[in-house]
Design an enzyme around this catalytic site. Structure first.
Site, mmCIF file in Angstrom:
data_model
loop_
_atom_site.group_PDB
_atom_site.id
_atom_site.type_symbol
_atom_site.label_atom_id
_atom_site.label_comp_id
_atom_site.label_asym_id
_atom_site.label_seq_id
_atom_site.Cartn_x
_atom_site.Cartn_y
_atom_site.Cartn_z
ATOM 1 N N GLY A 1 43.108 24.397 39.780
ATOM 2 C CA GLY A 1 42.564 25.312 40.463
ATOM 3 C C GLY A 1 41.674 25.736 41.447
ATOM 4 O O GLY A 1 40.282 25.136 41.012
ATOM 5 N N GLY B 1 39.191 28.526 42.443
ATOM 6 C CA GLY B 1 39.162 29.961 42.292
ATOM 7 C C GLY B 1 38.117 30.273 41.738
ATOM 8 O O GLY B 1 37.049 28.973 41.367
ATOM 9 N N GLY B 2 36.994 30.675 41.004
ATOM 10 C CA GLY B 2 35.927 31.400 40.707
ATOM 11 C C GLY B 2 36.056 29.962 39.347
ATOM 12 O O GLY B 2 34.588 29.739 39.274
ATOM 13 N N ALA B 3 36.725 30.208 38.595
ATOM 14 C CA ALA B 3 36.596 30.123 37.290
ATOM 15 C C ALA B 3 36.919 28.399 38.437
ATOM 16 O O ALA B 3 35.521 27.306 37.365
ATOM 17 C CB ALA B 3 37.720 29.858 36.529
ATOM 18 N N GLY B 4 37.825 27.694 38.431
ATOM 19 C CA GLY B 4 38.026 25.881 38.902
ATOM 20 C C GLY B 4 35.991 25.668 39.873
ATOM 21 O O GLY B 4 35.903 24.372 39.127
ATOM 22 N N PHE C 1 31.592 51.309 35.463
ATOM 23 C CA PHE C 1 33.285 51.148 36.417
ATOM 24 C C PHE C 1 33.565 51.466 35.003
ATOM 25 O O PHE C 1 32.477 51.827 34.209
ATOM 26 C CB PHE C 1 33.089 49.511 36.002
ATOM 27 N N ASP D 1 51.474 29.317 37.027
ATOM 28 C CA ASP D 1 51.649 27.536 36.860
ATOM 29 C C ASP D 1 50.731 26.635 36.370
ATOM 30 O O ASP D 1 51.258 25.653 34.669
ATOM 31 C CB ASP D 1 50.994 26.835 38.528
ATOM 32 N N GLN E 1 47.476 44.373 31.816
ATOM 33 C CA GLN E 1 47.320 45.157 32.198
ATOM 34 C C GLN E 1 47.429 45.723 33.690
ATOM 35 O O GLN E 1 48.065 44.752 34.116
ATOM 36 C CB GLN E 1 45.321 45.307 32.445
ATOM 37 N N HIS F 1 47.227 48.401 36.189
ATOM 38 C CA HIS F 1 45.844 49.116 37.216
ATOM 39 C C HIS F 1 46.382 50.622 37.801
ATOM 40 O O HIS F 1 47.165 51.289 37.704
ATOM 41 C CB HIS F 1 45.777 48.207 38.644
ATOM 42 N N LEU G 1 46.333 47.176 46.056
ATOM 43 C CA LEU G 1 44.846 47.902 44.456
ATOM 44 C C LEU G 1 44.225 49.063 45.859
ATOM 45 O O LEU G 1 43.196 48.444 46.423
ATOM 46 C CB LEU G 1 44.902 46.339 43.831
ATOM 47 N N THR H 1 40.402 49.748 44.719
ATOM 48 C CA THR H 1 39.663 49.535 43.522
ATOM 49 C C THR H 1 39.299 51.197 42.637
ATOM 50 O O THR H 1 39.478 51.979 43.389
ATOM 51 C CB THR H 1 38.371 49.013 43.903
ATOM 52 N N GLU H 2 39.058 50.449 41.439
ATOM 53 C CA GLU H 2 37.702 51.451 40.338
ATOM 54 C C GLU H 2 37.287 52.010 41.022
ATOM 55 O O GLU H 2 36.411 53.157 40.652
ATOM 56 C CB GLU H 2 38.145 50.923 39.096
ATOM 57 N N ARG I 1 41.124 51.462 31.349
ATOM 58 C CA ARG I 1 43.075 51.494 32.528
ATOM 59 C C ARG I 1 43.146 52.048 31.848
ATOM 60 O O ARG I 1 44.136 52.545 32.419
ATOM 61 C CB ARG I 1 42.753 49.975 32.904
ATOM 62 N N HIS J 1 48.378 44.336 37.133
ATOM 63 C CA HIS J 1 47.485 43.860 37.523
ATOM 64 C C HIS J 1 46.783 42.906 37.094
ATOM 65 O O HIS J 1 46.322 41.762 38.086
ATOM 66 C CB HIS J 1 46.239 45.154 37.216
ATOM 67 N N ARG K 1 41.410 44.386 29.335
ATOM 68 C CA ARG K 1 40.293 44.146 30.149
ATOM 69 C C ARG K 1 39.479 44.899 30.279
ATOM 70 O O ARG K 1 40.297 46.051 30.824
ATOM 71 C CB ARG K 1 40.980 42.736 30.893
ATOM 72 N N LEU L 1 36.005 39.236 36.115
ATOM 73 C CA LEU L 1 34.579 37.788 37.252
ATOM 74 C C LEU L 1 33.564 37.055 37.028
ATOM 75 O O LEU L 1 32.868 36.101 36.571
ATOM 76 C CB LEU L 1 34.115 38.837 38.606
HETATM 77 C C1 LIG Z 1 43.186 43.248 43.964
HETATM 78 C C2 LIG Z 1 42.433 42.514 42.911
HETATM 79 C C3 LIG Z 1 40.869 43.427 42.396
HETATM 80 C C4 LIG Z 1 40.894 42.549 41.460
HETATM 81 N N1 LIG Z 1 38.934 43.223 40.897
HETATM 82 C C5 LIG Z 1 38.512 42.572 40.297
HETATM 83 C C6 LIG Z 1 37.046 43.404 39.722
HETATM 84 O O1 LIG Z 1 36.316 44.007 40.509
HETATM 85 N N2 LIG Z 1 36.488 42.379 38.655
HETATM 86 C C7 LIG Z 1 36.813 41.849 38.184
HETATM 87 O O2 LIG Z 1 36.203 41.337 37.371
HETATM 88 N N3 LIG Z 1 38.019 41.546 38.387
HETATM 89 C C8 LIG Z 1 38.987 41.364 39.495
HETATM 90 N N4 LIG Z 1 40.391 41.204 39.595
HETATM 91 C C9 LIG Z 1 40.792 40.199 38.854
HETATM 92 C C10 LIG Z 1 39.940 38.062 39.022
HETATM 93 O O3 LIG Z 1 39.771 38.934 40.436
HETATM 94 C C11 LIG Z 1 40.801 37.956 38.176
HETATM 95 O O4 LIG Z 1 41.447 37.779 37.183
HETATM 96 C C12 LIG Z 1 40.146 36.518 38.794
HETATM 97 O O5 LIG Z 1 39.585 36.260 40.096
HETATM 98 C C13 LIG Z 1 40.567 34.713 38.865
HETATM 99 O O6 LIG Z 1 40.167 34.311 39.564
HETATM 100 P P1 LIG Z 1 40.727 32.536 38.926
HETATM 101 O O7 LIG Z 1 39.805 31.315 38.635
HETATM 102 O O8 LIG Z 1 40.880 32.338 37.163
HETATM 103 O O9 LIG Z 1 41.543 32.343 39.548
HETATM 104 P P2 LIG Z 1 42.594 32.588 40.790
HETATM 105 O O10 LIG Z 1 41.413 32.859 41.760
HETATM 106 O O11 LIG Z 1 43.677 33.142 41.206
HETATM 107 O O12 LIG Z 1 42.754 31.075 41.545
HETATM 108 C C14 LIG Z 1 43.346 30.479 41.320
HETATM 109 C C15 LIG Z 1 43.142 28.971 41.733
HETATM 110 O O13 LIG Z 1 44.187 27.880 40.300
HETATM 111 C C16 LIG Z 1 45.164 27.208 41.692
HETATM 112 N N5 LIG Z 1 46.629 26.798 41.465
HETATM 113 C C17 LIG Z 1 47.382 27.841 41.078
HETATM 114 N N6 LIG Z 1 48.492 26.796 40.272
HETATM 115 C C18 LIG Z 1 48.018 25.248 41.480
HETATM 116 C C19 LIG Z 1 48.804 24.606 41.034
HETATM 117 N N7 LIG Z 1 49.949 24.548 40.167
HETATM 118 N N8 LIG Z 1 48.558 23.352 41.735
HETATM 119 C C20 LIG Z 1 47.343 23.725 41.419
HETATM 120 N N9 LIG Z 1 46.504 24.610 42.188
HETATM 121 C C21 LIG Z 1 46.625 25.761 41.859
HETATM 122 C C22 LIG Z 1 45.049 27.946 43.589
HETATM 123 O O14 LIG Z 1 45.483 27.446 44.424
HETATM 124 C C23 LIG Z 1 43.660 28.724 43.095
HETATM 125 O O15 LIG Z 1 43.196 27.966 43.368
HETATM 126 C C24 LIG Z 1 41.196 41.585 40.804
HETATM 127 C C25 LIG Z 1 42.280 40.987 40.606
HETATM 128 C C26 LIG Z 1 43.018 41.665 41.497
HETATM 129 C C27 LIG Z 1 44.562 40.899 41.854
#
Ligand SMILES: Cc1cc2nc3c(=O)[nH]c(=O)nc-3n(C[C@H](O)[C@H](O)[C@H](O)COP(=O)(O)OP(=O)(O)OC[C@H]3O[C@@H](n4cnc5c(N)ncnc54)[C@H](O)[C@@H]3O)c2cc1C
Lengths: 84, 594
Positions: free
Chosen positions: B17, B19-22, B122, B224, B243, B245, B255, B257-258, B289, B356, B397, B403
């Site tokens: 992964g 995304g932000g966490a990874g 918020f 996954d 949750q 939304h 979505l 946004t709030e 929410r 959401h 949440r 985030l």
């Molecule tokens: C429309 C929307 C608006 C939001 N707005 C807010 C906000 O304003 N503030 C807030 O705090 N939160 C918000 N959230 C929630 C927040 O965005 C998410 O909870 C957060 O971004 C999740 O981050 P993550 O790093 O966990 O996962 P993600 O950013 O979803 O990243 C997941 C990663 O895992 C990878 N991955 C997944 N499965 C596999 C696999 N099998 N093999 C290899 N790679 C894989 C993907 O490619 C990706 O890189 C929002 C959510 C949505 C849907």
């Protein structure tokens, strides 16, 4: 890469995007409009699909204009897609 | 292909992964010199974190007085007291630090006139232990997630993190002691299956919102990490809590946004009434929410919905200055035009509660270590972000806390890995002989299936079942039926058939493999929800209504505990909620009202 492979790759990039908005729009475009595009339009679409969502989305929602003429034509088509 | 022929690549750590966490976790690893591989289904900056528009919370107190303890209180209350108070204290105390750190990584936050980070109000953010709304959300226009990912990605490039882009992890590798030794993954461009052998594995695969028919989540959110963990025998925690939304565009799910309500947007019913005044006299449209979603559904159920079918309510910003809308909420107008056919400057937007965010996930402690029921750690395994359950969100949440969650626990999981590898100087443990047998059997089954079920139709069946039987409002008999139905869907998933057997960019195969994960999440959700005989946070049962004995339907005597769903036999077990913060007093159980 064979044509079917290239199309599959494009499908992945159209429907595994960062935003639901572009998943919906590009997926719909790929299914309904892409097959009838000219080769030049299709090539422009591939370039657009490779953009990140926050580069592509401003073009589609009209907050930014597209400099490239052939891309602008496809962007105009994307703007007309309505997902309701 | 057998396990023996699978190529093996060795890394100190593998993160699934980007995304932000990874990405946040990867910075800790790479900057400390560990050889780190990050796998992602898509290019890192195309991860779903980009979609987060609203902001990230931290009690910086830039616009008015604020305190991490107030933030903690709001988070505990938001969670309906199901969040673990050690983890919540940890997150809220760390918030200012990780946000300022992000600023140093180059995040372009909005500024106040004095040049400080701009903070907006918020839902659920209050000052002085619930007294009145406070401005706590830090944002970069409506591109907070995007800007965050770019800042984190650049930092990783600098630290030489190695990315494997358009790779899909398929399964965890565990040995006979239960220790996690890496993952098996598929490279989409070649169709090759490879083992990533690692001393530590971090899951940061995001959420699974695509189990529902109506969802704000992008198509990539197929759970996954949860599927892989469940197949490897890891229980999933609190999966009944999703949750919804309040403001998804009716129909498309997209979505709104709030922040729209933060800037003054008002919810109205068919009588043009600002109905939130009745449900939450103080916070009104900015209540938490689940409170807002429940109010909207009640309005619709009682016949005050709008439109020809009276099945949505309206979000009104027509009274705002168009210049404010364009400046503070730029994307919202276009979304409304393209997905609802409405210009919100001229007319209100039709909205409904839409799935959401997933509160549950892989059980971890606040150090990002995956834990067993008794709190002991699963060696070599870590998780952060939406896939994980620390548990800071409990039953519900607070907006902008996720985030924050991924920054705080991305970092802490990374630190835990560095500490484990460096202090103990661990070597790679040998891979078990047949480490990939189950994965290969799954792939071979898919190759050879005949007379099978369609992936698309089966996914739709799964999503419709979840939406109908386990949505924002839950009914006893519907959930009982839902359990039976989802187990039927599981049988279809077990015999999906793909026509395209090619190797290169075979998206049909990838989608079938994603469906294998969705079904695990769907079962966990349905079964945990049916079993929890109370209402709490986002889990609202019609047969557990508000009463004097059980305010809001919450039954602490029997249900103040975390659920754990075990894939083997679909069994449930429970563990206590941590009510002991790290340094302050327990925030005692109380009725949740806004
Ligand atoms: C429309 C929307 C608006 C939001 N707005 C807010 C906000 O304003 N503030 C807030 O705090 N939160 C918000 N959230 C929630 C927040 O965005 C998410 O909870 C957060 O971004 C999740 O981050 P993550 O790093 O966990 O996962 P993600 O950013 O979803 O990243 C997941 C990663 O895992 C990878 N991955 C997944 N499965 C596999 C696999 N099998 N093999 C290899 N790679 C894989 C993907 O490619 C990706 O890189 C929002 C959510 C949505 C849907």
């Amino acid at each position: 890469m064979e044509a079917s492979e290239a199309l599959n790759k494009l499908r992945w990039r159209c429907t595994r995007r960062a935003m639901l908005e572009t998943d919906l729009l590009l997926g719909k475009f790929l299914d309904e409009i892409f097959p009838a595009l000219t080769p030049q339009q299709a090539a422009a679409f591939v370039v657009l699909a490779d953009l990140e969502d926050l580069e592509l989305w401003p073009l589609v929602n009209g907050s930014q204009e597209c400099d490239d003429v052939s891309q602008a034509e496809v962007v105009a088509m994307l703007r007309r897609v309505r997902v309701k | 292909m057998s396990t023996l022929k699978i190529p093996v690549r060795k890394f100190d750590a593998v993160i699934v992964g980007a995304g932000g966490a990874g990405l946040r976790a990867a910075i800790q690893l790479s900057e400390s010199g560990l050889k780190t591989a990050v796998l992602s289904k898509v290019f890192p900056t195309r991860s779903h974190t980009v979609a987060a528009q609203g902001g990230v919370s931290a009690s910086l107190g830039n616009s008015e007085e604020d305190h991490w303890h107030w933030h903690m209180y709001d988070t505990v209350k938001g969670s309906d007291w199901l969040g673990d108070q050690d983890a919540i204290e940890y997150m809220c105390r760390k918030a200012p630090e990780v946000v300022v750190e992000l600023e140093h990584f180059g995040m372009p936050f909005d500024r106040t006139d004095e040049g400080k980070i701009y903070q907006r109000p918020f839902g659920g953010h209050m000052s002085n232990f619930g007294e009145k709304p406070v401005r706590r959300a830090c944002a970069a226009a409506d591109r907070t997630g995007h800007a965050m990912l770019h800042a984190l990605y650049q930092r990783n490039v600098r630290a030489n993190t190695q990315f494997f882009v358009e790779w899909m992890a398929l399964d965890l590798i565990r040995d006979e002691t239960g220790q996690v030794l890496g993952v098996i993954a598929l490279e989409m461009e070649t169709g090759e299956v490879v083992a990533f052998h690692a001393k530590a594995t971090i899951f940061a695969t995001g959420g699974a919102g695509r189990i529902f028919y109506s969802s704000t989540n992008a198509f990539i959110n197929t759970g996954d990490g949860l599927g892989m963990a469940a197949r490897a025998g890891i229980a999933l925690e609190d999966m009944e809590f999703w949750q919804f939304h309040p403001t998804g565009v009716a129909g498309a799910g997209v979505l709104i946004t709030e922040g729209v309500r933060g800037e003054g947007g008002i919810l109205r019913n068919s009588d043009n009434e600002r109905f939130m005044e009745r449900y939450a006299p103080n916070a009104k449209d900015l209540a938490s929410r689940d409170i807002v979603s429940r109010a909207m559904v009640t309005e619709i159920n009682e016949g005050r919905g709008c439109g020809p079918n009276k099945d949505y309510v309206l979000l009104d910003i027509t009274h705002l200055d168009p210049a404010t809308i364009m400046k503070r909420l730029p994307g919202i107008r276009e979304i409304s035009i393209q997905f609802a056919g409405i210009d919100p400057i001229k007319a209100p937007i039709p909205v409904v509660p839409t799935c959401h965010y997933q509160m549950g996930g892989i059980p971890t402690n606040y150090r990002g270590e995956v834990v067993n029921q008794d709190g002991s750690v699963v060696k070599g395994f870590y998780a952060a972000g939406e896939v994980a359950c620390a548990s800071v969100h409990g039953a519900n949440r607070l907006g902008t806390n996720s985030l924050l969650d991924l920054l705080v626990f991305g970092k802490s999981s990374g630190d835990s890995v560095v500490e484990a590898i460096k202090q103990n100087n661990v070597a790679h443990k040998d891979l078990p002989e047949n480490f990939a047998d189950l994965t290969m059997a799954r792939l071979n089954r898919l190759e050879t299936q005949t007379d099978g079920s369609s992936v698309n139709e089966t996914r739709l069946e799964l999503q419709r079942t979840m939406q109908k039987h386990c949505g924002v409002f839950r009914f006893k008999d519907m959930m009982v039926d839902g359990v039976a139905k989802i187990l039927e869907v599981e049988k279809l998933v077990a015999k999906t058939e793909i026509k395209d057997k090619s190797k290169v960019w075979n998206t049909a195969r990838v989608e079938a493999l994603e469906l294998d994960n969705l079904i695990e999440v769907a079962k966990a959700t349905m079964i945990s929800a049916e079993a929890r005989k109370e209402s709490r946070g986002a889990h609202v049962r019609d047969d557990a209504p508000d009463s004097e004995a059980f305010p809001n339907g919450r039954n602490d005597a029997e249900w103040h505990k975390h659920s754990l769903w075990h894939r083997e036999g679909n069994k449930l077990s429970y563990k206590p909620v941590n009510m002991t913060p790290l340094s302050v007093e327990t925030i005692a159980l109380k009725t949740r009202s806004y």
